[in-house]
Motif scaffolding. Structure first.
Motif, PDB file in Angstrom:
ATOM      1  N   GLY A  70       0.836  -1.193   0.000  1.00  0.00           N
ATOM      2  CA  GLY A  70       0.000   0.000   0.000  1.00  0.00           C
ATOM      3  C   GLY A  70       0.870   1.242   0.000  1.00  0.00           C
ATOM      4  O   GLY A  70       2.045   1.197  -0.372  1.00  0.00           O
ATOM      5  N   PHE A 104       1.890   6.361  -4.709  1.00  0.00           N
ATOM      6  CA  PHE A 104       1.765   4.910  -4.842  1.00  0.00           C
ATOM      7  C   PHE A 104       2.050   4.596  -6.306  1.00  0.00           C
ATOM      8  O   PHE A 104       1.190   4.802  -7.177  1.00  0.00           O
ATOM      9  CB  PHE A 104       0.367   4.442  -4.451  1.00  0.00           C
ATOM     10  CG  PHE A 104       0.157   2.957  -4.625  1.00  0.00           C
ATOM     11  CD1 PHE A 104       0.598   2.061  -3.665  1.00  0.00           C
ATOM     12  CD2 PHE A 104      -0.488   2.456  -5.755  1.00  0.00           C
ATOM     13  CE1 PHE A 104       0.412   0.697  -3.824  1.00  0.00           C
ATOM     14  CE2 PHE A 104      -0.678   1.092  -5.924  1.00  0.00           C
ATOM     15  CZ  PHE A 104      -0.221   0.212  -4.958  1.00  0.00           C
ATOM     16  N   THR A 129      -3.827  -6.647   2.473  1.00  0.00           N
ATOM     17  CA  THR A 129      -4.134  -5.396   3.171  1.00  0.00           C
ATOM     18  C   THR A 129      -4.806  -4.444   2.177  1.00  0.00           C
ATOM     19  O   THR A 129      -4.149  -3.641   1.523  1.00  0.00           O
ATOM     20  CB  THR A 129      -2.866  -4.737   3.739  1.00  0.00           C
ATOM     21  OG1 THR A 129      -1.875  -4.642   2.700  1.00  0.00           O
ATOM     22  CG2 THR A 129      -2.311  -5.531   4.899  1.00  0.00           C
ATOM     23  N   LYS A 131      -6.806  -2.055   2.969  1.00  0.00           N
ATOM     24  CA  LYS A 131      -6.611  -0.725   3.559  1.00  0.00           C
ATOM     25  C   LYS A 131      -5.863  -0.872   4.872  1.00  0.00           C
ATOM     26  O   LYS A 131      -6.295  -1.582   5.770  1.00  0.00           O
ATOM     27  CB  LYS A 131      -7.936  -0.014   3.843  1.00  0.00           C
ATOM     28  CG  LYS A 131      -7.724   1.455   4.277  1.00  0.00           C
ATOM     29  CD  LYS A 131      -8.898   2.048   5.028  1.00  0.00           C
ATOM     30  CE  LYS A 131      -8.945   1.625   6.463  1.00  0.00           C
ATOM     31  NZ  LYS A 131      -7.846   2.212   7.303  1.00  0.00           N
ATOM     32  N   HIS A 132      -4.719  -0.199   4.938  1.00  0.00           N
ATOM     33  CA  HIS A 132      -3.948  -0.201   6.172  1.00  0.00           C
ATOM     34  C   HIS A 132      -4.116   1.166   6.842  1.00  0.00           C
ATOM     35  O   HIS A 132      -5.082   1.899   6.575  1.00  0.00           O
ATOM     36  CB  HIS A 132      -2.479  -0.538   5.879  1.00  0.00           C
ATOM     37  CG  HIS A 132      -1.747  -1.131   7.031  1.00  0.00           C
ATOM     38  ND1 HIS A 132      -0.880  -0.404   7.813  1.00  0.00           N
ATOM     39  CD2 HIS A 132      -1.752  -2.388   7.556  1.00  0.00           C
ATOM     40  CE1 HIS A 132      -0.373  -1.172   8.759  1.00  0.00           C
ATOM     41  NE2 HIS A 132      -0.884  -2.399   8.633  1.00  0.00           N
ATOM     42  N   GLY A 138      -6.824  -0.089  -1.741  1.00  0.00           N
ATOM     43  CA  GLY A 138      -6.265  -0.868  -2.841  1.00  0.00           C
ATOM     44  C   GLY A 138      -7.245  -1.157  -3.947  1.00  0.00           C
ATOM     45  O   GLY A 138      -6.962  -1.965  -4.841  1.00  0.00           O
ATOM     46  N   HIS A 154      -7.191   6.454  -3.205  1.00  0.00           N
ATOM     47  CA  HIS A 154      -7.187   5.045  -3.593  1.00  0.00           C
ATOM     48  C   HIS A 154      -6.350   4.850  -4.848  1.00  0.00           C
ATOM     49  O   HIS A 154      -5.889   5.820  -5.469  1.00  0.00           O
ATOM     50  CB  HIS A 154      -8.619   4.548  -3.825  1.00  0.00           C
ATOM     51  CG  HIS A 154      -9.380   5.290  -4.882  1.00  0.00           C
ATOM     52  ND1 HIS A 154      -9.065   5.224  -6.220  1.00  0.00           N
ATOM     53  CD2 HIS A 154     -10.451   6.131  -4.797  1.00  0.00           C
ATOM     54  CE1 HIS A 154      -9.908   5.961  -6.928  1.00  0.00           C
ATOM     55  NE2 HIS A 154     -10.750   6.529  -6.074  1.00  0.00           N
TER      56      HIS A 154
END
Length: 438
Positions: A70, A104, A129, A131-132, A138, A154
């Motif tokens: 992420g 990202f 994961t 969403k962390h 993701g 996102h």
């Protein structure tokens, strides 16, 4: 060394084809003798004994890949990997401006390479994961912020990690599930389940109320649990705070109903517990055992070692042993980090799969979007060791002894032999639970 080797030496050299049944009987006798020779604590039990769901039963004695990938991948390991220094600035360990979705930027996203390494270790499932702690998603969400504008933090369409992950695991016949942190969301200025004061918000963070945060989080969880196929596991890392009742309702009405739930005590009928440590050395309970049960109805997050089922509140709550490949206990990719040697991975395997639990081993995807070559070699070596010793995860290759006594063998024998799975569901009939000191 394979733990079962000490038993195989007693039968090595005898003809296998004609003696197969006798050898199995001999190994079973040796295993039973080894168990019964150890000191047992007999615990009277008068109330009905808990039994596992089919999901819990399928989970025990297996390996999962726990994928961390992420925004934190491009900054530093942590929960969250986004912080005051890198949100609108440069991180000494990574990139600049974690508030910018363009940060990202995997240069060669290759989920197929992930799956190759999953298969190398014999993983039956994989958890991503989605969403962390940064709050970065993701997948491309349709959820909106309180003012009606889209939740824009996102992945872009061409880097839809969740969709690619689901497609690749389904094609390989590997179960899939999701980690969604209800605990932290740096984008929304949320820490430890609570919205921080508006005065602390940085430029680029969204100011929301506690109610708005919870509504948004539940809406995103609903997307994950309804739009991406059958799920084998959901992760509630850090628990679900004041949202547990609502999360439980979602579990019962979405595809999560057929998944095990990490830290899901009181939320899911197929809950599994955190073992209490990330060292690969599970916390042991009474009798020196890693118990499959816990003596609580609504078990708190973690619940560590478990316990004998000594009350009417007892529940089946098997142990999840989550570990990192990177030796620094780093979950997200950390360039140059040393890796745990094979000897450590072997110990982790015996302390999880071989001790009545489940091994969840981290896959820290690198900044290209693939499995770092050093990591891939380590997974390959680990998987080759498992196959050389057990052919597959030890529990699934067990002899299916099923002693027939209904003893609660939540003992962590570590013999690579195992107890028959179906008998675990049916044979809790004797009002005594056995515990072994190790």
């Amino acid at each position: 060394m394979c733990i079962r080797d000490r038993y195989q030496r007693r039968v090595r050299g005898r003809p296998e084809p004609k003696m197969a049944n006798l050898l199995l009987l001999l190994m079973a006798t040796i295993a039973i003798s080894a168990v019964l020779a150890a000191p047992f604590e007999l615990i009277p039990h008068v109330s009905p004994l808990p039994i596992p769901t089919k999901q819990q039963l399928a989970y025990q004695g297996q390996i999962s890949a726990l994928i961390h990938f992420g925004m934190a991948t491009f900054f530093h390991d942590g929960d969250p990997g986004c912080d005051d220094s890198n949100w609108n600035g440069c991180d000494p360990k990574g990139g600049c401006n974690s508030s910018n979705v363009a940060s990202f930027n995997p240069t060669n996203l290759n989920v197929s390479s992930w799956v190759e390494s999953f298969e190398a270790i014999g993983a039956s499932s994989a958890v991503l994961t989605a969403k962390h702690g940064c709050g970065f998603l993701g997948w491309r969400t349709n959820t909106t912020l309180p003012d009606g504008t889209p939740y824009r933090y996102h992945v872009p369409d061409h880097l839809n990690v969740v969709e690619q992950f689901v497609t690749a695991t389904e094609a390989a016949g590997i179960g899939h599930g999701f980690y969604y942190s209800l605990t932290n969301n740096f984008y929304l200025n949320v820490a430890s389940h609570s919205v921080r004061p508006p005065s602390t918000a940085l430029p680029g963070q969204v100011v929301v109320s506690q109610t708005e945060f919870e509504q948004l989080a539940l809406a995103q969880v609903t997307e994950l649990w309804t739009q991406f196929g059958e799920l084998t596991e959901i992760w509630l890392d850090g628990g679900c705070g004041d949202m547990c009742d609502k999360v439980a309702a979602l579990v019962g009405t979405t595809l999560a109903k057929d998944a095990v739930a990490f830290n899901g005590g009181g939320v899911s009928a197929s809950a599994v517990r955190w073992c209490g440590t990330e060292s690969g050395q599970p916390t042991k309970g009474p009798g020196g055992a890693v118990w499959s049960t816990a003596d609580c109805g609504w078990c708190p997050s973690g619940s560590g070692s478990g316990a004998p089922p000594n009350s009417t509140n007892a529940t089946w709550y098997p142990s999840a042993v989550d570990v990192t490949l990177q030796a620094g206990d780093h979950w997200f990719f950390t360039p140059g980090d040393a890796l745990n040697p094979l000897s450590t991975l072997v110990d982790m395997y015996h302390n999880s799969v071989g001790s009545n639990g489940h091994l969840e081993i981290d896959f820290a995807i690198d900044r290209t979007g693939g499995v770092d070559p050093r990591h891939a070699r380590a997974y390959l070596e680990f998987g080759a060791w498992i196959k050389s010793c057990y052919g597959s995860p030890a529990f699934t290759k067990g002899l299916g002894l099923g002693l027939g006594l209904g003893l609660g063998l939540g003992l962590g024998l570590g013999l690579g032999l195992g107890v028959g799975r179906q008998r675990l569901q049916r044979s809790w009939r004797v009002g005594v639970v056995g515990s072994r000191s190790t």
